[in-house]
Design a protein around this motif. Structure first.
Motif, mmCIF file in Angstrom:
data_model
loop_
_atom_site.group_PDB
_atom_site.id
_atom_site.type_symbol
_atom_site.label_atom_id
_atom_site.label_comp_id
_atom_site.label_asym_id
_atom_site.label_seq_id
_atom_site.Cartn_x
_atom_site.Cartn_y
_atom_site.Cartn_z
ATOM 1 N N PHE A 305 78.351 86.957 110.626
ATOM 2 C CA PHE A 305 78.035 85.950 109.607
ATOM 3 C C PHE A 305 78.756 86.284 108.302
ATOM 4 C CE2 PHE A 305 75.679 83.735 106.371
ATOM 5 C CZ PHE A 305 75.267 82.562 106.979
ATOM 6 N N GLU A 306 78.671 87.546 107.890
ATOM 7 C CA GLU A 306 79.291 87.944 106.628
ATOM 8 C C GLU A 306 80.810 87.770 106.673
ATOM 9 O OE1 GLU A 306 76.129 91.111 104.748
ATOM 10 O OE2 GLU A 306 77.934 91.922 105.716
ATOM 11 N N LYS A 307 81.395 88.086 107.813
ATOM 12 C CA LYS A 307 82.842 87.957 107.948
ATOM 13 C C LYS A 307 83.271 86.488 107.914
ATOM 14 C CE LYS A 307 86.701 89.280 110.962
ATOM 15 N NZ LYS A 307 87.085 89.914 112.246
ATOM 16 N N LYS A 308 82.514 85.625 108.605
ATOM 17 C CA LYS A 308 82.873 84.209 108.697
ATOM 18 C C LYS A 308 82.717 83.489 107.361
ATOM 19 C CE LYS A 308 81.846 79.949 111.286
ATOM 20 N NZ LYS A 308 81.078 79.353 112.416
ATOM 21 N N PHE A 309 81.648 83.817 106.615
ATOM 22 C CA PHE A 309 81.327 83.056 105.412
ATOM 23 C C PHE A 309 81.566 83.821 104.102
ATOM 24 C CE2 PHE A 309 78.529 81.116 108.703
ATOM 25 C CZ PHE A 309 79.124 79.867 108.712
ATOM 26 N N ASN A 310 81.990 85.075 104.223
ATOM 27 C CA ASN A 310 82.325 85.861 103.034
ATOM 28 C C ASN A 310 81.141 85.959 102.055
ATOM 29 O OD1 ASN A 310 84.029 87.431 101.426
ATOM 30 N ND2 ASN A 310 84.677 85.661 100.203
ATOM 31 N N VAL A 311 79.953 86.249 102.606
ATOM 32 C CA VAL A 311 78.756 86.441 101.777
ATOM 33 C C VAL A 311 78.081 87.743 102.223
ATOM 34 C CG1 VAL A 311 78.327 83.976 101.424
ATOM 35 C CG2 VAL A 311 77.291 85.136 103.381
ATOM 36 N N GLN A 312 77.184 88.222 101.380
ATOM 37 C CA GLN A 312 76.435 89.427 101.741
ATOM 38 C C GLN A 312 74.998 89.058 102.074
ATOM 39 O OE1 GLN A 312 76.854 93.115 99.489
ATOM 40 N NE2 GLN A 312 74.644 93.359 99.491
ATOM 41 N N ILE A 313 74.502 89.626 103.179
ATOM 42 C CA ILE A 313 73.103 89.440 103.563
ATOM 43 C C ILE A 313 72.342 90.713 103.239
ATOM 44 C CG2 ILE A 313 71.489 89.042 105.453
ATOM 45 C CD1 ILE A 313 73.703 87.511 106.907
ATOM 46 N N SER A 314 71.273 90.570 102.474
ATOM 47 C CA SER A 314 70.395 91.695 102.161
ATOM 48 C C SER A 314 69.140 91.556 103.006
ATOM 49 C CB SER A 314 70.036 91.692 100.674
ATOM 50 O OG SER A 314 69.196 92.775 100.362
ATOM 51 N N GLU A 315 68.956 92.516 103.897
ATOM 52 C CA GLU A 315 67.796 92.443 104.780
ATOM 53 C C GLU A 315 66.610 93.161 104.142
ATOM 54 O OE1 GLU A 315 66.768 92.935 109.542
ATOM 55 O OE2 GLU A 315 68.626 93.747 108.753
ATOM 56 N N GLY A 316 65.436 92.566 104.293
ATOM 57 C CA GLY A 316 64.216 93.154 103.755
ATOM 58 C C GLY A 316 63.127 93.167 104.794
ATOM 59 N N TYR A 317 61.938 93.545 104.349
ATOM 60 C CA TYR A 317 60.808 93.644 105.281
ATOM 61 C C TYR A 317 59.525 93.291 104.546
ATOM 62 C CZ TYR A 317 57.074 95.841 107.995
ATOM 63 O OH TYR A 317 55.910 96.075 108.692
ATOM 64 N N GLY A 318 58.643 92.649 105.272
ATOM 65 C CA GLY A 318 57.344 92.343 104.711
ATOM 66 C C GLY A 318 56.376 91.914 105.792
ATOM 67 N N LEU A 319 55.130 91.737 105.399
ATOM 68 C CA LEU A 319 54.105 91.222 106.310
ATOM 69 C C LEU A 319 53.037 90.538 105.467
ATOM 70 C CD1 LEU A 319 51.916 94.187 107.669
ATOM 71 C CD2 LEU A 319 53.569 94.457 105.832
ATOM 72 N N SER A 320 52.331 89.591 106.086
ATOM 73 C CA SER A 320 51.352 88.785 105.347
ATOM 74 C C SER A 320 50.385 89.653 104.551
ATOM 75 C CB SER A 320 50.550 87.907 106.325
ATOM 76 O OG SER A 320 51.385 86.983 106.981
ATOM 77 N N GLU A 321 49.951 90.744 105.156
ATOM 78 C CA GLU A 321 48.953 91.604 104.531
ATOM 79 C C GLU A 321 49.469 92.321 103.276
ATOM 80 O OE1 GLU A 321 47.881 91.372 108.957
ATOM 81 O OE2 GLU A 321 49.687 91.340 107.718
ATOM 82 N N ALA A 322 50.795 92.232 103.039
ATOM 83 C CA ALA A 322 51.374 92.897 101.855
ATOM 84 C C ALA A 322 52.027 91.896 100.903
ATOM 85 C CB ALA A 322 52.382 93.961 102.281
ATOM 86 N N SER A 323 51.725 90.662 101.042
ATOM 87 C CA SER A 323 52.055 89.569 100.094
ATOM 88 C C SER A 323 53.497 89.062 99.957
ATOM 89 C CB SER A 323 51.580 89.947 98.682
ATOM 90 O OG SER A 323 50.231 90.288 98.666
ATOM 91 N N PRO A 324 54.515 89.319 100.698
ATOM 92 C CA PRO A 324 54.609 90.194 101.868
ATOM 93 C C PRO A 324 55.569 91.361 101.691
ATOM 94 C CG PRO A 324 56.201 88.462 102.099
ATOM 95 C CD PRO A 324 55.599 88.328 100.707
ATOM 96 N N VAL A 325 56.376 91.397 100.609
ATOM 97 C CA VAL A 325 57.571 92.262 100.612
ATOM 98 C C VAL A 325 57.247 93.716 100.266
ATOM 99 C CG1 VAL A 325 59.889 92.593 99.664
ATOM 100 C CG2 VAL A 325 58.980 90.273 99.953
ATOM 101 N N THR A 326 57.779 94.638 101.068
ATOM 102 C CA THR A 326 57.630 96.066 100.779
ATOM 103 C C THR A 326 58.996 96.747 100.614
ATOM 104 O OG1 THR A 326 57.667 97.016 103.028
ATOM 105 C CG2 THR A 326 55.602 96.012 102.292
ATOM 106 N N CYS A 327 60.024 96.232 101.290
ATOM 107 C CA CYS A 327 61.360 96.839 101.257
ATOM 108 C C CYS A 327 62.443 95.778 101.114
ATOM 109 C CB CYS A 327 61.649 97.592 102.569
ATOM 110 S SG CYS A 327 60.858 99.184 102.719
#
Length: 517
Positions: A305-327
């Motif tokens: 995806f990054e190569k085709k569209f020349n953008v950066q994807i920042s991956e994160g993590y979360g869950l409902s119980e944490a509102s959700p983002v932790t990383c």
């Protein structure tokens, strides 16, 4: 400070600035805040009080935003519900959540009428007009008509000078029902502090500001959208462009026409965008950041995806119980493909063993989380709450490892791990290999019972080349995986089952296999 108060504060600073666009029509911050205030007062005039439970049975629209912030301004507790859930699923949440007021689409009124006798606690049904064909629905003929009010009439009845009650930060603002992968869904109680702190911390971490224009294509009833693509931009004075239903064509159009700077999606969305042949890097040239969450993104897809569209994807993590983002992968340090990044500000993540002791760097254990974003508990479920939160740490149920620079990596769901002859096989590891094959569009891996080895690895694949065979793909896997991790069987499907946020449903695939055995 809370979300509703912050919106009002932003509206004073950015009164004439568009808060959002919907169907290419702009609504300013001043207009949004006035509608929120009047809707809050209108709810109060219906008899809705602070602490009452109000359900949003809505898709992506201004109704959702005004309904959410209006109910919060009144001090009510909001329960967002997926509008395409089955009647049984909707009925369970409305009853279990002790909902008194339902805000819903007019096209769902016949459904509300059918369920009415099973919902003794519901006193008000507020109907939102849609542009879709109503099929000649006569609302006066509905048995729920005495409970029925139109959304526009509730707003019109409200006073723009309404002052809401004082809200305590530990009061429950939203109850989010988890998708219920095991048993009935549980209602995670998120406080005003949980939601405000996480939205503010995400905005700070990702440097979201008044110049950002965000595509809101994720479902608003889902916590990923709620915090990252709705609350964080609004509290920062940014502008949302609301997409009622995700469509690659529409996302590319909006990204180009509105010069979008931020896109948040789940891996499946990125896969659809990548496969859409008419989409170009030129369409996405204004993007400063793409955010992925909701499920682990295959590294092969991220790189392609990054190569085709020349953008950066920042991956994160979360869950409902944490509102959700932790990383999130940090913006001021190198991003690591395959990683969910580092702990965001004010939130601590750890990897622990069965005894709750932190494991050495690089070792796999359960991810636990602590911070102002961690839920109050599960609604009416004290035992489940005690099992999930121990000594202030939320046990996520996800297996993870941490490297020597503090970056975390999700290995898999604890319950999805496959044990083959006593060896641990993480489905994600096998899926990563499958995704790296040029003819594989999507893949999912589960464990199935086996009398000799306990379990075996079973794969489901969507292919782009009809000539690809099971034998060829197995041979490909054997070049990259240890023998005990190799698929015993690969089934080719037209598509993989997904929930409304685009997450692949392994449990659905598992139940299909068990039925066939």
């Amino acid at each position: 400070m809370n979300l509703s108060a912050k919106l009002h504060e932003t509206s004073l600073i950015s009164a004439g600035k568009p808060a959002f666009y919907f169907m290419d029509q702009a609504t300013t911050y001043a207009e949004l805040d006035a509608s929120v205030t009047k809707f809050a007062d209108g709810l109060g005039k219906l008899g809705v009080k602070k602490g009452d439970h109000v359900a949003l049975l809505l898709g992506n629209s201004p109704y959702f935003i005004i309904g959410l912030y209006g109910a919060l301004r009144l001090g009510a507790t909001v329960i967002p519900i997926n509008p395409i859930y089955t009647p049984d699923e909707i009925g369970y949440i409305l009853n279990n959540g002790d909902v008194r007021t339902v805000i819903t689409l007019d096209i769902l009124l016949p459904l509300m009428e059918k369920m009415d006798s099973l919902l003794p606690g519901v006193e008000h049904v507020i109907s939102c007009d849609t542009t879709e064909e109503k099929g000649g629905l006569d609302v006066h003929s509905l048995s729920i008509y005495p409970k029925l009010k139109s959304f526009t009439s509730v707003v019109a009845s409200g006073d723009a000078g309404f002052q809401g009650p004082e809200l305590e930060e530990d009061e429950t603002a939203i109850i989010l029902y988890t998708s219920g992968t095991t048993g009935k869904p549980k209602g995670a109680m998120l406080t005003h502090k949980n939601l405000y702190s996480n939205a503010q911390d995400v905005a700070d971490y990702l440097k979201i500001n008044e110049n950002d224009r965000v595509i809101t294509a994720l479902p608003m009833f889902h916590v990923f959208c709620l915090t990252v693509a709705l609350n964080a931009p609004l509290m920062s004075g940014g502008t949302l462009v609301i997409v009622p239903r995700f469509s690659p064509k529409e996302v590319f159009r909006i990204a180009s026409e509105y010069e979008i700077t931020l896109f948040a999606g789940v891996p499946t969305m990125y896969n659809f965008l990548y496969q859409y042949e008419e989409g170009t890097a030129e369409d996405l040239k204004s993007l400063r950041l793409c955010i992925s969450g909701g499920a682990s993104m295959p590294v092969a897809l991220l790189n392609s995806f990054e190569k085709k569209f020349n953008v950066q994807i920042s991956e994160g993590y979360g869950l409902s119980e944490a509102s959700p983002v932790t990383c999130f992968n940090p913006l001021d340090r190198p991003r690591k493909p395959g990683s969910i990044g580092t702990s965001i500000i004010h939130v601590e993540n750890r990897v622990v063993d069965e005894l709750g002791e932190e494991v050495p760097v690089g070792q796999v254990g359960e991810l636990v989380v602590k911070g102002p974003n961690v839920m109050k508990g599960y609604y009416k479920l004290p035992e489940e709450t005690a099992a999930a939160i121990k000594d202030g740490w939320l046990y996520t149920g996800d297996l993870a490892r941490m490297d020597d620079e503090g970056y975390f990596y999700i290995v898999d769901r604890k319950k999805d791990m496959v044990i083959v002859g006593g060896y641990n096989v993480y489905p994600r590891e096998v899926e990563e290999v499958l995704y790296s094959h040029p003819d594989v569009v999507e893949a999912a891996v589960i464990g199935v019972p086996d009398p000799n080895q306990g379990e075996t690895v079973h794969c489901f694949v969507v292919k782009k080349n009809d000539l690809l065979t099971e034998a060829e793909l197995k041979a490909f896997c054997s070049e990259h995986l240890a023998k005990y991790k190799l698929p015993s069987q690969i089934d080719f499907l037209e598509e993989l089952p997904k929930n409304t946020t685009g997450k692949i449903l392994r449990r659905s695939l598992r139940s299909q296999i068990l039925q066939n055995h």
